[in-house]
Scaffold this motif. Structure first.
Motif, PDB file in Angstrom:
ATOM      1  N   LEU A  42       0.944  -1.124   0.081  1.00 22.43           N
ATOM      2  CA  LEU A  42      -0.143   0.041   0.022  1.00 22.43           C
ATOM      3  C   LEU A  42       0.972   1.394  -0.069  1.00 22.43           C
ATOM      4  CD1 LEU A  42      -2.969  -0.905   2.551  1.00 22.43           C
ATOM      5  CD2 LEU A  42      -3.144  -0.306  -0.090  1.00 22.43           C
ATOM      6  N   GLU A  43       2.034   1.290   0.953  1.00 21.23           N
ATOM      7  CA  GLU A  43       2.912   2.236   0.775  1.00 21.23           C
ATOM      8  C   GLU A  43       3.422   2.816  -0.358  1.00 21.23           C
ATOM      9  OE1 GLU A  43       5.325   3.238   4.308  1.00 21.23           O
ATOM     10  OE2 GLU A  43       3.986   2.356   5.609  1.00 21.23           O
ATOM     11  N   ALA A  44       4.176   1.595  -1.105  1.00 19.80           N
ATOM     12  CA  ALA A  44       4.663   1.744  -2.192  1.00 19.80           C
ATOM     13  C   ALA A  44       3.882   2.457  -3.251  1.00 19.80           C
ATOM     14  CB  ALA A  44       5.304   0.436  -2.763  1.00 19.80           C
ATOM     15  N   GLU A  45       2.612   1.801  -3.416  1.00 16.62           N
ATOM     16  CA  GLU A  45       1.726   2.083  -4.484  1.00 16.62           C
ATOM     17  C   GLU A  45       1.179   3.445  -4.189  1.00 16.62           C
ATOM     18  OE1 GLU A  45       1.575   0.149  -7.288  1.00 16.62           O
ATOM     19  OE2 GLU A  45       2.951  -1.018  -6.487  1.00 16.62           O
ATOM     20  N   HIS A  46       1.005   3.811  -3.160  1.00 20.52           N
ATOM     21  CA  HIS A  46       0.622   5.462  -2.717  1.00 20.52           C
ATOM     22  C   HIS A  46       1.758   6.327  -3.196  1.00 20.52           C
ATOM     23  CE1 HIS A  46      -0.287   8.722   0.130  1.00 20.52           C
ATOM     24  NE2 HIS A  46      -1.307   8.804  -0.761  1.00 20.52           N
ATOM     25  N   ARG A  47       2.936   6.162  -3.113  1.00 20.77           N
ATOM     26  CA  ARG A  47       3.954   6.627  -3.457  1.00 20.77           C
ATOM     27  C   ARG A  47       3.894   6.957  -4.916  1.00 20.77           C
ATOM     28  NH1 ARG A  47       6.852   4.296   0.646  1.00 20.77           N
ATOM     29  NH2 ARG A  47       7.921   2.638  -0.622  1.00 20.77           N
ATOM     30  N   LYS A  48       3.636   5.739  -5.795  1.00 19.67           N
ATOM     31  CA  LYS A  48       3.473   5.856  -7.132  1.00 19.67           C
ATOM     32  C   LYS A  48       2.379   6.944  -7.560  1.00 19.67           C
ATOM     33  CE  LYS A  48       5.249   1.416  -8.203  1.00 19.67           C
ATOM     34  NZ  LYS A  48       4.787  -0.006  -9.038  1.00 19.67           N
ATOM     35  N   THR A  49       1.281   6.841  -7.062  1.00 19.75           N
ATOM     36  CA  THR A  49       0.513   7.442  -7.139  1.00 19.75           C
ATOM     37  C   THR A  49       0.693   8.947  -7.159  1.00 19.75           C
ATOM     38  OG1 THR A  49      -1.216   5.943  -6.189  1.00 19.75           O
ATOM     39  CG2 THR A  49      -2.196   8.277  -6.525  1.00 19.75           C
ATOM     40  N   LEU A  50       1.383   9.428  -5.970  1.00 20.11           N
ATOM     41  CA  LEU A  50       1.707  10.616  -5.968  1.00 20.11           C
ATOM     42  C   LEU A  50       2.631  11.367  -6.767  1.00 20.11           C
ATOM     43  CD1 LEU A  50       1.439  11.007  -2.115  1.00 20.11           C
ATOM     44  CD2 LEU A  50      -0.205  11.655  -3.546  1.00 20.11           C
ATOM     45  N   GLU A  51       3.782  10.427  -7.068  1.00 19.23           N
ATOM     46  CA  GLU A  51       5.035  10.723  -7.747  1.00 19.23           C
ATOM     47  C   GLU A  51       4.843  10.513  -9.351  1.00 19.23           C
ATOM     48  OE1 GLU A  51       8.292   8.708  -5.896  1.00 19.23           O
ATOM     49  OE2 GLU A  51       7.705   9.808  -4.003  1.00 19.23           O
ATOM     50  N   GLU A  52       4.289   9.582  -9.751  1.00 24.25           N
ATOM     51  CA  GLU A  52       4.244   8.919 -11.090  1.00 24.25           C
ATOM     52  C   GLU A  52       2.908   9.023 -11.682  1.00 24.25           C
ATOM     53  OE1 GLU A  52       6.685   5.604 -11.812  1.00 24.25           O
ATOM     54  OE2 GLU A  52       7.427   5.794  -9.583  1.00 24.25           O
TER      55      GLU A  52
END
Length: 411
Positions: free
Chosen positions: A117-127
């Motif tokens: 969840l944390e990794a995919e949330h970072r992707k949402t925000l950054e990429e």
């Protein structure tokens, strides 16, 4: 298939572990008996207020999964699968030949696939959303740790996940026992897994003051019942047991490693994170487990305590143990070695309790140098203690005031 028998006739026929103390049961037990802590500075937590943890350092995904398989599983599911494989093999069972419709899975977890969840949330925000993995919702949800066990093992019976915070493991094992008693299954794979050492989890726990700040001396940070304790050290782990009705286990001449005699659960209904100051909920769960087991207060030889190394819990729990069980039991907290694995803690501690009963050895409470004067129980420290053990208790208490207690007997 045997007819459903009494709730007290439940056998533990297999055990499996992955924890900071080691990969597999023998390595775990050796480290826990040694009292050697596992907490260390964690490079993945660099820059956070608390950058120490207890990782399952001996675990390497490539050693256990085929190329291209591990990345499709959150770390929590990986740990659960490896522990379950060991437990099933230890029980002498073969998923290729068993009746999968009569095999259930009940696992506990607190955080589920938090890393995903944390990794995919970072992707949402950054990429942006186009970069989100299409597998996120078959990796992160809490139910998936039990689902993947069922898929690999061909276990087509009831498939459940319990989420009662740090009491999740005992809740799972107690629930599994009830399924056996009801005749819903003949075998249940039960326990708990958590992989909560992630930046957001650790930052949040640090903000609420739950973590030890002994970052300059990580090995000494988890110190249950000690005067100098200042919080827990978070760990990742999985602990799994194979449960069968005792009559069925004996009929197939299985090794009965221990018996689950009783289970008790309760809610403090008091505070989101702090235990009831008098331990009323914990005491209700302990008394319920003893009553369920038909065990008298003077018959308990050993307690694997929740012993989280937090200022409030340790004193409260010790007072409950003194009120209910007196001074007799030899008490330990294995969290001094392993740290606190949250939803997996009670499961791995159940396995340690099984091993203590088998070997007649109570592990020492690591880092216990000066017992808090308010703790008036027999806490084992410095070195393992040899003792005849017939009945033992494993305590687990969690955020939200959720409590789970198991009573175990020698096999």
């Amino acid at each position: 298939m045997s007819a459903p028998t009494s709730r007290q006739e439940t056998a533990v026929t297999g055990v499996g572990l992955v924890s900071p103390a080691g990969l597999g049961v023998p390595g775990n037990w050796e480290r826990v008996l040694s009292g050697a802590p596992t907490a260390a500075t964690d490079p993945e937590l660099a820059g956070l207020p608390v950058d120490i943890s207890c990782r399952a350092a001996a675990y390497r995904a490539d050693d256990h999964f085929a190329p291209g398989q591990a990345w499709k599983l959150d770390r929590v599911s990986q740990l659960a699968l490896v522990a379950a494989r060991e437990a099933v093999a230890d029980a002498g069972l073969d998923p290729a030949t068993w009746d999968g419709a009569r095999v259930g899975v009940v696992l506990g977890t607190s955080m589920g696939g938090m890393g995903t969840l944390e990794a995919e949330h970072r992707k949402t925000l950054e990429e942006g959303p186009a970069w989100i993995s299409p597998l996120v919702w078959v990796m992160a949800p809490v139910n998936m740790i039990a689902a993947y066990l069922a898929i690999e093992l061909g276990a087509r019976g009831p498939n459940l996940v319990t989420a009662t915070a740090c009491a999740s493991g005992p809740t799972a094992i107690g629930t599994a026992r009830q399924l056996l008693a009801a005749g819903a299954c003949d075998v249940v794979i039960a326990g708990g897994a958590d992989a909560p050492v992630t930046p957001m989890t650790m930052a949040g726990l640090a903000q609420m003051g739950a973590l030890s700040r002994r970052v300059d001396d990580p090995a000494a940070a988890s110190r249950p019942f000690d005067t100098g304790r200042d919080g827990m050290v978070v760990a990742e782990a999985a602990g799994v047991v194979v449960l069968e009705r005792l009559a069925d286990a004996r009929a197939r001449r299985a090794r009965v490693r221990a018996r689950v005699l009783g289970y008790g659960a309760s809610a403090d209904a008091h505070h989101p994170s702090a235990p009831h100051p008098e331990g009323e909920g914990a005491e209700r769960a302990l008394r319920a487990a003893l009553a369920d087991a038909g065990v008298g207060q003077g018959e308990v030889d050993h307690v694997n305590a929740h012993g989280s190394s937090t200022p409030l819990n340790d004193v409260t729990e010790a007072r409950v143990l003194r009120r209910v069980l007196g001074e007799r039991p030899a008490v330990t907290s294995t969290k001094g070695v392993t740290g606190h694995a949250l939803g997996a803690a009670g499961a791995i501690e159940t396995v340690y309790t099984v091993l203590a009963l088998e070997d007649g050895l109570v592990p020492p409470t690591a880092n216990l140098e000066s017992l808090d004067h308010r703790i008036e129980i027999d806490v084992v420290a410095k070195e393992a203690r040899k003792a005849p053990l017939e009945v033992a208790v494993s305590n687990s208490f969690g955020f939200g005031g959720q409590n789970g207690v198991l009573v175990l007997g020698r096999g």
